[in-house]
Motif scaffolding. Structure first.
Motif, mmCIF file in Angstrom:
data_model
loop_
_atom_site.group_PDB
_atom_site.id
_atom_site.type_symbol
_atom_site.label_atom_id
_atom_site.label_comp_id
_atom_site.label_asym_id
_atom_site.label_seq_id
_atom_site.Cartn_x
_atom_site.Cartn_y
_atom_site.Cartn_z
ATOM 1 N N UNK A 17 10.312 0.393 -5.518
ATOM 2 C CA UNK A 17 9.038 -0.203 -5.130
ATOM 3 C C UNK A 17 8.538 0.532 -3.886
ATOM 4 N N UNK A 18 7.299 1.014 -3.943
ATOM 5 C CA UNK A 18 6.733 1.769 -2.830
ATOM 6 C C UNK A 18 5.483 1.081 -2.301
ATOM 7 N N UNK A 19 5.098 1.454 -1.069
ATOM 8 C CA UNK A 19 3.981 0.791 -0.392
ATOM 9 C C UNK A 19 2.677 1.535 -0.641
ATOM 10 N N UNK A 20 1.716 0.845 -1.248
ATOM 11 C CA UNK A 20 0.387 1.398 -1.465
ATOM 12 C C UNK A 20 -0.539 0.984 -0.336
ATOM 13 N N UNK A 21 -1.090 1.975 0.358
ATOM 14 C CA UNK A 21 -1.892 1.687 1.558
ATOM 15 C C UNK A 21 -3.383 1.540 1.269
ATOM 16 N N UNK A 22 -3.759 1.420 -0.017
ATOM 17 C CA UNK A 22 -5.184 1.197 -0.316
ATOM 18 C C UNK A 22 -5.669 -0.102 0.330
ATOM 19 N N UNK A 23 -4.746 -1.070 0.461
ATOM 20 C CA UNK A 23 -5.100 -2.355 1.056
ATOM 21 C C UNK A 23 -5.542 -2.197 2.515
ATOM 22 N N UNK A 49 9.993 2.855 1.648
ATOM 23 C CA UNK A 49 9.701 3.933 2.594
ATOM 24 C C UNK A 49 9.008 5.136 1.969
ATOM 25 N N UNK A 50 8.454 4.981 0.746
ATOM 26 C CA UNK A 50 7.448 5.927 0.275
ATOM 27 C C UNK A 50 6.105 5.232 0.398
ATOM 28 N N UNK A 51 5.165 5.886 1.081
ATOM 29 C CA UNK A 51 3.834 5.326 1.327
ATOM 30 C C UNK A 51 2.803 6.191 0.618
ATOM 31 N N UNK A 52 1.946 5.553 -0.159
ATOM 32 C CA UNK A 52 0.906 6.246 -0.929
ATOM 33 C C UNK A 52 -0.460 5.864 -0.390
ATOM 34 N N UNK A 53 -1.300 6.873 -0.131
ATOM 35 C CA UNK A 53 -2.650 6.587 0.344
ATOM 36 C C UNK A 53 -3.621 7.618 -0.218
ATOM 37 N N UNK A 54 -4.848 7.610 0.310
ATOM 38 C CA UNK A 54 -5.884 8.555 -0.121
ATOM 39 C C UNK A 54 -7.036 8.493 0.869
#
Length: 314
Positions: A17-23, A49-54
């Motif tokens: 489970x990874x953290x999505x930073x779109x929020x 501790x994997x963070x996904x953003x854009x």
């Protein structure tokens, strides 16, 4: 702590489970900035501790807030992924020049000297041949400089992955809303992706709140039948003393072929709850009942981007 799985041939291992930073970019609701900043350490402490953003998320806001939240956090304690090419709802630029600029801007916003994964974001909105001929070659140059460790593409239709991978190799791919309780089309693509040696990342186990008890965002494309069927499934879970969101998350992380599932919230307590759910046993009887309820809308999907880049209707 969350179990980890290897990501294709990259040598990386990601938490299931990874953290999505779109929020953090207020994509779903207006957020409290202090609460949003606290969600990042909550994720890291929970093993996400994997963070996904854009740069698309909050039109830069997500990356900027991540830069603040990660200040002072040792760079080798987390893995970081961002994207390029989509900058607003209608602004796309996958030119080689913008690739170079976008990589540097993202690094500056987040206060890091490299990202572990860089994805071409939502390529179904453009002429995808440009991604093969111009964008990915430019991205490989950034990879050679060490600014980007691994590269790939992300988006909604399944068709686009084969279009790219039949022409050029990728390190990783990311899809969303396509490996959930309601839609498992991404799972059908796994043999092809494994044959190509690609790292497989999944996102959005809740299908943008469809598989939760929360109200759908105004931009959600679910039809009345889809909304009503999902509501019935949620009510059934509630009648059994459970939460459809819990079942949805557990289902999406259970498939060992999916290295990780990305999901995010700007509420720290919710992030911690998801991490707990991910390691609890799934109720197999409830799963079977919910899948039966959702069967009339199984693999329902919508059109995103250019019609020609989308999958054939069911």
């Amino acid at each position: 702590m969350l179990p980890r799985r290897p990501l294709g041939n990259t040598g990386l291992s990601l938490p299931i489970l990874s953290f999505g930073a779109s929020s953090l970019g207020q994509e779903f609701r207006k957020v409290d900035i202090n609460e949003a900043l606290a969600a990042v350490p909550a994720a890291l402490e929970s093993g996400m501790n994997f963070i996904d953003t854009s740069p698309f998320y909050g039109r830069g806001m997500s990356e900027v807030l991540l830069g603040v939240a990660l200040r002072g956090v040792p760079r080798d304690s987390y893995l970081l992924g961002t994207k390029l090419g989509r900058y607003s709802g209608s602004h796309f630029d996958f030119s080689a020049r913008r690739v170079t600029e976008s990589v540097d801007i993202s690094l500056e916003r987040m206060g890091v000297d490299h990202v572990d994964i860089m994805l071409c974001h939502d390529i179904e909105f453009v002429n995808m041949q440009q991604i093969v001929d111009e964008t990915l070659p430019a991205l490989r140059k950034e990879q050679a400089k060490g600014k980007v460790k691994f590269i790939g593409v992300s988006g909604y239709p399944m068709k686009m992955f084969k279009f790219i991978l039949d022409q050029t190799p990728l390190d990783v791919v990311l899809s969303y809303n396509h490996y959930t309780l309601q839609n498992t089309m991404y799972g059908d693509l796994v043999p092809y992706l494994k044959q190509k040696g690609v790292g497989i990342m999944n996102a959005a186990p809740f299908s943008a709140r469809l598989l939760t008890n929360d109200p759908l965002p105004p931009w959600h494309k679910a039809t009345p039948l889809v909304r009503e069927t999902a509501r019935k499934a949620a009510e059934h879970c509630k009648s059994r003393g459970s939460d459809i969101a819990k079942l949805a998350l557990q289902f999406s992380v259970a498939n060992p072929e999916m290295t990780t599932c990305v999901t995010g919230s700007a509420r720290p307590e919710r992030v911690r709850e998801w991490a707990r759910w991910a390691v609890e046993p799934m109720d197999q009887q409830l799963l079977a009942e919910v899948q039966e309820i959702l069967n009339p809308i199984h693999n329902w999907f919508y059109v995103e981007g250019r019609p020609e880049n989308n999958d054939a209707p069911l």
